[in-house]
Motif scaffolding. Structure first.
Motif, PDB file in Angstrom:
ATOM      1  N   LYS A   1       0.941  -1.212   0.081  1.00 27.86           N
ATOM      2  CA  LYS A   1      -0.083   0.038   0.006  1.00 27.86           C
ATOM      3  C   LYS A   1       1.011   1.287   0.168  1.00 27.86           C
ATOM      4  N   ASP A   2       0.291   2.405  -0.210  1.00 26.49           N
ATOM      5  CA  ASP A   2       1.127   3.684  -0.587  1.00 26.49           C
ATOM      6  C   ASP A   2       0.893   4.194   0.830  1.00 26.49           C
ATOM      7  N   ASP A   3       1.509   5.485   0.879  1.00 31.30           N
ATOM      8  CA  ASP A   3       1.395   6.058   2.347  1.00 31.30           C
ATOM      9  C   ASP A   3       0.164   6.553   2.661  1.00 31.30           C
ATOM     10  N   LYS A   4      -0.844   6.634   1.745  1.00 30.71           N
ATOM     11  CA  LYS A   4      -2.345   6.814   2.173  1.00 30.71           C
ATOM     12  C   LYS A   4      -3.189   5.613   2.520  1.00 30.71           C
ATOM     13  N   GLY A   5      -2.343   4.230   2.523  1.00 32.46           N
ATOM     14  CA  GLY A   5      -3.039   3.251   2.728  1.00 32.46           C
ATOM     15  C   GLY A   5      -3.646   2.484   1.483  1.00 32.46           C
ATOM     16  N   ILE A   6      -3.470   3.108   0.429  1.00 32.72           N
ATOM     17  CA  ILE A   6      -4.183   2.311  -0.850  1.00 32.72           C
ATOM     18  C   ILE A   6      -3.436   1.528  -1.435  1.00 32.72           C
ATOM     19  N   VAL A   7      -3.931   0.346  -1.840  1.00 31.37           N
ATOM     20  CA  VAL A   7      -3.202  -0.698  -2.579  1.00 31.37           C
ATOM     21  C   VAL A   7      -2.499   0.027  -3.805  1.00 31.37           C
ATOM     22  N   LYS A   8      -1.195  -0.361  -3.909  1.00 28.78           N
ATOM     23  CA  LYS A   8      -0.451   0.238  -5.062  1.00 28.78           C
ATOM     24  C   LYS A   8      -0.907  -0.424  -6.255  1.00 28.78           C
ATOM     25  N   THR A   9      -1.159   0.545  -7.168  1.00 28.20           N
ATOM     26  CA  THR A   9      -1.600   0.062  -8.692  1.00 28.20           C
ATOM     27  C   THR A   9      -0.591   0.460  -9.772  1.00 28.20           C
ATOM     28  N   ASP A  10      -0.970   0.098 -10.787  1.00 24.31           N
ATOM     29  CA  ASP A  10       0.066   0.544 -12.136  1.00 24.31           C
ATOM     30  C   ASP A  10      -0.145   1.952 -12.609  1.00 24.31           C
ATOM     31  N   LEU A  11       0.121   2.632 -11.648  1.00 25.02           N
ATOM     32  CA  LEU A  11      -0.333   4.198 -12.124  1.00 25.02           C
ATOM     33  C   LEU A  11       0.443   4.918 -13.259  1.00 25.02           C
ATOM     34  N   LYS A  12       1.844   4.442 -13.446  1.00 21.70           N
ATOM     35  CA  LYS A  12       2.600   4.732 -14.387  1.00 21.70           C
ATOM     36  C   LYS A  12       2.396   4.358 -15.923  1.00 21.70           C
ATOM     37  N   ASN A  13       1.756   3.201 -15.826  1.00 19.33           N
ATOM     38  CA  ASN A  13       1.251   2.663 -17.278  1.00 19.33           C
ATOM     39  C   ASN A  13       0.820   3.513 -18.321  1.00 19.33           C
TER      40      ASN A  13
ATOM     41  N   THR B   1      18.414 -19.970 -24.830  1.00 20.25           N
ATOM     42  CA  THR B   1      19.114 -20.166 -26.053  1.00 20.25           C
ATOM     43  C   THR B   1      20.151 -21.084 -25.935  1.00 20.25           C
ATOM     44  N   GLY B   2      20.576 -21.790 -24.933  1.00 18.48           N
ATOM     45  CA  GLY B   2      21.628 -22.675 -24.403  1.00 18.48           C
ATOM     46  C   GLY B   2      22.367 -22.155 -23.519  1.00 18.48           C
ATOM     47  N   SER B   3      22.515 -20.580 -23.306  1.00 16.10           N
ATOM     48  CA  SER B   3      23.390 -20.143 -22.363  1.00 16.10           C
ATOM     49  C   SER B   3      22.660 -18.893 -21.579  1.00 16.10           C
ATOM     50  N   LYS B   4      21.320 -18.489 -22.262  1.00 19.29           N
ATOM     51  CA  LYS B   4      20.916 -17.393 -21.399  1.00 19.29           C
ATOM     52  C   LYS B   4      19.411 -17.364 -22.132  1.00 19.29           C
ATOM     53  N   TRP B   5      18.566 -16.412 -21.360  1.00 23.42           N
ATOM     54  CA  TRP B   5      17.170 -16.398 -21.690  1.00 23.42           C
ATOM     55  C   TRP B   5      17.027 -14.884 -22.528  1.00 23.42           C
ATOM     56  N   THR B   6      16.607 -15.109 -23.486  1.00 26.36           N
ATOM     57  CA  THR B   6      16.614 -13.886 -24.392  1.00 26.36           C
ATOM     58  C   THR B   6      15.328 -13.563 -25.201  1.00 26.36           C
ATOM     59  N   ASP B   7      15.140 -12.464 -25.836  1.00 29.84           N
ATOM     60  CA  ASP B   7      13.888 -12.198 -26.345  1.00 29.84           C
ATOM     61  C   ASP B   7      12.654 -11.775 -25.883  1.00 29.84           C
ATOM     62  N   GLY B   8      13.020 -11.531 -24.609  1.00 32.88           N
ATOM     63  CA  GLY B   8      11.778 -11.280 -23.525  1.00 32.88           C
ATOM     64  C   GLY B   8      11.745  -9.697 -23.383  1.00 32.88           C
ATOM     65  N   THR B   9      10.881  -9.661 -22.539  1.00 32.59           N
ATOM     66  CA  THR B   9      10.619  -8.032 -22.005  1.00 32.59           C
ATOM     67  C   THR B   9      10.567  -7.955 -20.464  1.00 32.59           C
ATOM     68  N   ILE B  10      10.802  -6.795 -19.970  1.00 29.70           N
ATOM     69  CA  ILE B  10      10.795  -6.560 -18.771  1.00 29.70           C
ATOM     70  C   ILE B  10       9.866  -5.262 -18.596  1.00 29.70           C
ATOM     71  N   TYR B  11       8.733  -5.200 -17.676  1.00 31.45           N
ATOM     72  CA  TYR B  11       8.115  -3.924 -17.444  1.00 31.45           C
ATOM     73  C   TYR B  11       8.671  -3.230 -16.052  1.00 31.45           C
ATOM     74  N   ASP B  12       8.823  -2.155 -16.076  1.00 28.06           N
ATOM     75  CA  ASP B  12       9.041  -1.423 -14.981  1.00 28.06           C
ATOM     76  C   ASP B  12       7.639  -0.539 -14.386  1.00 28.06           C
ATOM     77  N   PRO B  13       7.228  -1.039 -13.423  1.00 31.24           N
ATOM     78  CA  PRO B  13       5.999  -0.428 -13.006  1.00 31.24           C
ATOM     79  C   PRO B  13       6.229   0.999 -12.108  1.00 31.24           C
TER      80      PRO B  13
END
Length: 143
Positions: free
Chosen positions: A58-70, A92-104
């Motif tokens: 929750k944020d400092d107001k006690g509200i559940v954190k949501t994906d506000l920056k989307n 790929t044999g040595s690493k995991w590639t071609d994916g995406t990461i989302y930063d909330p």
């Protein structure tokens, strides 16, 4: 010919020791700041990760954190807890590639590669365009 076959077999065995287990990243990981746990799962031949624990739900107001920056206004109300932030990684044999990461925190999605280090830590490399222009983080397995 017998010696050549034996040498070829030994070479193949030695190379197989260097490849990683493609499912070695499955499980829960804590991000570098310690704010979240991400569980990595597998669907078909691709790997995904969702936030399964937050230090502060929750944020400092006690509200559940949501994906506000989307950037998509329809997604701004979805909770951060349970959010899928890793998508579509392939091994790929040595690493995991071609994916995406989302930063909330920023609402941005980056291309990403993941590599499992000898220490068992997960090296995450998020980038735009080419991997040289980006940021790396190290995640640790949750015990």
């Amino acid at each position: 010919m017998k010696y050549f076959s034996l040498m070829l077999l030994l070479t193949a065995i030695s190379f197989s020791g260097f490849t990683q287990n493609k499912d070695a990243i499955l499980g829960k990981w804590i991000n570098s700041t310690g704010e979240a746990h991400v569980e990595i799962t597998k669907k078909s031949d691709k790997y995904f990760g969702k936030i399964v624990w937050l230090k502060e739900t929750k944020d400092d107001k006690g509200i559940v954190k949501t994906d506000l920056k989307n950037p998509d206004s329809n997604l701004k109300t979805r909770p951060i807890l349970g959010l899928e932030i890793l998508k579509d990684f392939v091994f790929t044999g040595s690493k995991w590639t071609d994916g995406t990461i989302y930063d909330p925190k920023s609402g941005k999605t980056y291309s990403c590669n993941m590599t499992l280090k000898d220490s068992g830590q997960l090296n995450m490399r998020g980038y735009v365009g080419i991997s040289l222009i980006g940021r790396s983080e190290v995640w640790k397995r949750v015990k």
